[in-house]
Design an enzyme around this catalytic site. Structure first.
Site, mmCIF file in Angstrom:
data_model
loop_
_atom_site.group_PDB
_atom_site.id
_atom_site.type_symbol
_atom_site.label_atom_id
_atom_site.label_comp_id
_atom_site.label_asym_id
_atom_site.label_seq_id
_atom_site.Cartn_x
_atom_site.Cartn_y
_atom_site.Cartn_z
ATOM 1 N N HIS A 1 9.791 22.221 -25.304
ATOM 2 C CA HIS A 1 9.835 21.458 -24.060
ATOM 3 C C HIS A 1 9.667 19.951 -24.256
ATOM 4 O O HIS A 1 10.176 19.171 -23.465
ATOM 5 C CB HIS A 1 8.848 22.039 -23.053
ATOM 6 C CG HIS A 1 9.348 23.338 -22.510
ATOM 7 N ND1 HIS A 1 9.013 24.534 -23.081
ATOM 8 C CD2 HIS A 1 10.234 23.609 -21.530
ATOM 9 C CE1 HIS A 1 9.654 25.510 -22.440
ATOM 10 N NE2 HIS A 1 10.397 24.970 -21.499
ATOM 11 N N ARG B 1 12.314 22.026 -12.955
ATOM 12 C CA ARG B 1 11.241 22.779 -13.624
ATOM 13 C C ARG B 1 9.921 22.382 -12.976
ATOM 14 O O ARG B 1 9.273 21.432 -13.416
ATOM 15 C CB ARG B 1 11.208 22.443 -15.110
ATOM 16 C CG ARG B 1 12.364 22.998 -15.931
ATOM 17 C CD ARG B 1 12.165 22.597 -17.385
ATOM 18 N NE ARG B 1 12.965 23.357 -18.305
ATOM 19 C CZ ARG B 1 14.133 22.955 -18.799
ATOM 20 N NH1 ARG B 1 14.639 21.801 -18.450
ATOM 21 N NH2 ARG B 1 14.789 23.712 -19.649
ATOM 22 N N GLU C 1 17.133 35.211 -18.911
ATOM 23 C CA GLU C 1 16.626 34.661 -20.175
ATOM 24 C C GLU C 1 15.884 35.700 -21.004
ATOM 25 O O GLU C 1 15.524 35.437 -22.153
ATOM 26 C CB GLU C 1 15.750 33.422 -19.929
ATOM 27 C CG GLU C 1 14.654 33.600 -18.907
ATOM 28 C CD GLU C 1 13.928 32.294 -18.584
ATOM 29 O OE1 GLU C 1 14.083 31.289 -19.293
ATOM 30 O OE2 GLU C 1 13.181 32.292 -17.586
ATOM 31 N N ARG D 1 11.254 29.439 -30.546
ATOM 32 C CA ARG D 1 11.939 28.162 -30.353
ATOM 33 C C ARG D 1 11.095 26.954 -30.735
ATOM 34 O O ARG D 1 11.593 25.844 -30.837
ATOM 35 C CB ARG D 1 12.441 28.034 -28.897
ATOM 36 C CG ARG D 1 11.339 27.941 -27.880
ATOM 37 C CD ARG D 1 11.846 28.229 -26.469
ATOM 38 N NE ARG D 1 12.082 27.022 -25.701
ATOM 39 C CZ ARG D 1 12.295 27.007 -24.389
ATOM 40 N NH1 ARG D 1 12.358 28.151 -23.711
ATOM 41 N NH2 ARG D 1 12.495 25.892 -23.748
ATOM 42 N N CYS E 1 21.780 26.928 -17.402
ATOM 43 C CA CYS E 1 20.890 25.769 -17.278
ATOM 44 C C CYS E 1 20.092 25.525 -18.554
ATOM 45 O O CYS E 1 19.283 24.616 -18.616
ATOM 46 C CB CYS E 1 19.962 25.901 -16.076
ATOM 47 S SG CYS E 1 18.786 27.243 -16.238
HETATM 48 C C1 PEP Z 1 15.697 28.280 -20.687
HETATM 49 O O1 PEP Z 1 14.910 29.097 -21.158
HETATM 50 O O2 PEP Z 1 16.862 28.111 -21.108
HETATM 51 C C2 PEP Z 1 15.310 27.420 -19.556
HETATM 52 C C3 PEP Z 1 16.175 26.703 -18.894
HETATM 53 O O3 PEP Z 1 13.996 27.370 -19.260
HETATM 54 P P1 PEP Z 1 12.886 26.640 -20.156
HETATM 55 O O4 PEP Z 1 13.574 25.829 -21.205
HETATM 56 O O5 PEP Z 1 12.068 25.819 -19.235
HETATM 57 O O6 PEP Z 1 12.121 27.798 -20.725
HETATM 58 MG MG MG Z 2 13.089 29.603 -20.134
#
Ligand code: PEP
Ligand code: MG
Length: 597
Positions: A192, A299, A434, A468, A505
């Site tokens: 993030h 978000r 997701e 990630r 997204c």
């Molecule tokens: C995602 O997981 O692709 C998403 C848009 O949400 P975040 O990155 O906030 O987990």
């Molecule tokens: Mg996500």
């Protein structure tokens, strides 16, 4: 002597400025020898930092008196007791005096001893206090660093932010006019902090191992956010080369940006909706709304993370109303609170989890804590008025979770109706796709939702079983993997079969190399950080739908991510170059604002 450090390219652009440490973990502390005549000054620095940290805790405790549970209040009190403890203070001062080292090192050593002592205790409650000790250490260190960084930032100089990681709460302390780049020791391209850097349009390199140890505050740095390189103390020749790159980049960017107000349509006129992801209400003012169709992902947890206490329903309503007004009649997609994983609220104590990415996060918290979820939904719906509002549910895994959310939203709508406060505009409910299991039950969920939005950041991490945020496996996190393409095709087909719109997204929506592939798979809504809109629009305009489909078919037939990436990069590079040279007739070159189809 120039030193090259490698990291992960997280946000595009080049920056040249002195690097300044903002905050770090206790593990990143440089050792500095202190001369005997400097000892008193060093001890004074430590005392000042302790007072500052204690003041911060007092303030937070006072702000939160009404919402603090007894347990939370006890945590603050225990932290204050430790900070004021003379034995604790004397232990640190002794290290400075006897070992002639800087007070940060003394802090690190004494905190480590205390932590160890607490961890070795029989009593489970006492063992838990090790976390509080760590937290106290972080706060004193934060106070020391705050003081130091003022030396470099107070006079309004440009700087490169350096820290262990980049947190949403940092956006509050950044001077947006002078921050030129971001470098962090931890994180990945899809964590993030990196998402935030892209959303702010600040060049960033993440996962630069030991950067805080290797590069001191005040060191001149050239940061290359395109290639993931940080050069400390660059030589004159290197500086000239980077300055030249900056100039060339500005030239291309200027041309690319000219495309942003043109219609988002393929060369044969198929309309595509480009939307933006936002993290903070503050950023809304800077978005060029004429270039996009609306806000595809707000978000909301980031707005919560910038605060020091939970926002009340009224505070949330005001925040959502601001967002809707800033969107000037275009739809706004509010994703409900998606905390957990690496997104934590300083005022909401999460349980320590061995594997937080698979733990208590997203909608799981909302459903376990209905007050939190209801308050947020009520605030959104009360803010709605005439606006087009979309509510998006994060991290849903199946029918039952979506059903419970649908019932809650319907119930709140009914209550608002009875109170004469029902929204007058369009209200839609959608689900993030997701979690891989969710893909397989989309047909069951169809009747419950109005739209889907694919969160590829998490979808890729869960599908490939690659964290990630873990730099060690960053190389395995690859959205171009053939399996991911097949999953994306399955999602697009499931949504189309049910007649429900589906957006992307996740970060790949802002990667223009993916654009023709996503269009070829059937996606018509892409939501991304604002900085990527011009390039993606150029890519949309560079191909016909037939070309996109043919490219998607070719990519789907390939067996390696490298081959897929190679194909898409080559085709997109050629099309973008042709567009920039003006040799391809795009669908209407006139300036216009986006409308929803
Ligand atoms: C995602 O997981 O692709 C998403 C848009 O949400 P975040 O990155 O906030 O987990
Ligand atoms: Mg996500």
């Amino acid at each position: 002597m120039a030193r090259r450090l490698r990291g992960v390219a997280a946000a595009p652009g080049i920056a040249i400025a002195p690097l300044v440490h903002f905050h770090g973990g206790m593990e990143y502390i440089p050792t500095r020898a202190v001369a005997p005549e400097e000892v008193e000054r060093e001890v004074g620095r430590l005392r000042e930092a302790i007072d500052h940290a204690a003041g911060g805790i007092h303030k937070l405790r006072a702000e939160m008196t009404t919402v603090l549970s007894d347990r939370d209040a006890m945590i603050f009190d225990a932290q204050l007791a430790l900070l004021n403890d003379r034995t604790f203070q004397a232990a640190m001062e002794r290290v400075v005096r006897d070992q002639l080292v800087n007070c940060e090192v003394a802090l690190q050593r004494v905190i480590a001893e205390y932590e160890k002592a607490f961890e070795a205790m029989q009593d489970a409650a006492m063992r838990e206090r090790a976390a509080d000790v760590r937290d106290v250490g972080r706060q004193v260190l934060g106070a020391l660093m705050e003081r130091e960084r003022k030396v470099y930032t107070a006079g309004g100089q440009d700087y490169i932010f350096a820290a262990d990681e980049f947190l949403p709460s940092d956006t509050g302390i950044l001077d947006r006019r002078h921050i030129r780049g971001i470098v962090t020791a931890r994180g990945g391209k899809y964590s993030h902090g990196a998402i935030l850097a892209r959303s702010l349009g600040i060049p960033a390199v993440v996962a630069v191992e030991d950067v805080l140890i290797k590069v001191q505050s005040g060191t001149q740095v050239a940061l290359d956010g395109d290639n993931g390189v940080v050069v400390a103390e660059p030589g004159e020749e290197e500086l000239v080369r980077y300055r030249q790159l900056v100039a060339e980049r500005q030239d291309v960017e200027r041309k690319v940006r000219e495309a942003r107000f043109q219609p988002a349509a393929t060369s044969d006129g198929v309309s595509v909706e480009l939307l933006v992801n936002v993290e903070s209400v503050r950023d809304l003012g800077q978005i060029e709304l004429d270039a996009v169709a609306g806000i595809g992902l707000f978000r909301t947890e980031f707005a919560f993370m910038e605060r020091r206490t939970f926002p009340t329903e009224e505070e949330q309503r005001a925040m959502y109303k601001n967002a809707l007004e800033a969107a000037r009649g275009k739809p706004v997609t509010f994703r409900t609170l998606d905390v957990g994983g690496e997104k934590v609220l300083s005022y909401f104590r999460m349980p320590e989890e061995r594997n937080p990415q698979l733990g208590w996060r997203g909608i799981r918290i909302g459903l376990d804590w209905p007050d939190l979820f209801y308050t947020q939904i009520r605030a959104i719906l009360r803010a709605a008025g005439e606006h087009h509002v979309r509510i998006l549910l994060p991290m849903v895994s199946g029918y039952d979770e979506v059903r419970r959310c649908r019932e809650a939203v319907d119930q709140i709508l009914e209550d608002l109706h009875a109170a004469g406060q029902r929204p007058r505009g369009k209200v839609e409910l959608g689900a993030m796709v997701e979690i891989p299991a969710f893909v397989h039950v989309m047909d069951q969920v169809l009747p419950l939702v109005d739209f889907f939005s694919v969160g590829t950041n998490d979808l890729v991490q869960y599908s490939l079983a690659v964290d990630r945020d873990n730099p060690r496996v960053a190389g395995l996190y690859d959205p171009f993997q053939p399996a991911i393409l097949r999953i994306l095709r399955q999602i697009a087909n499931a949504a189309a079969a049910g007649g429900k719109p589906v957006a992307v997204c996740g970060e790949i929506a802002g990667d223009h190399h993916f654009t023709p592939l996503l269009l070829g798979l059937g996606y018509r809504q892409l939501s991304m950080a604002p900085v990527f809109v011009p390039r993606v629009k150029l890519a949309v305009r560079g191909f016909s739908l037939g070309e996109c489909r043919e490219m998607a078919d070719a990519a789907l037939a390939m067996t390696s991510a490298a081959a897929i990436r190679g194909l898409l990069r080559e085709r997109v590079r050629a099309a973008s170059a042709a567009m920039l040279a003006g040799s391809l007739p795009g669908p209407g070159r006139e300036r216009m604002s986006e409308g929803r189809p």
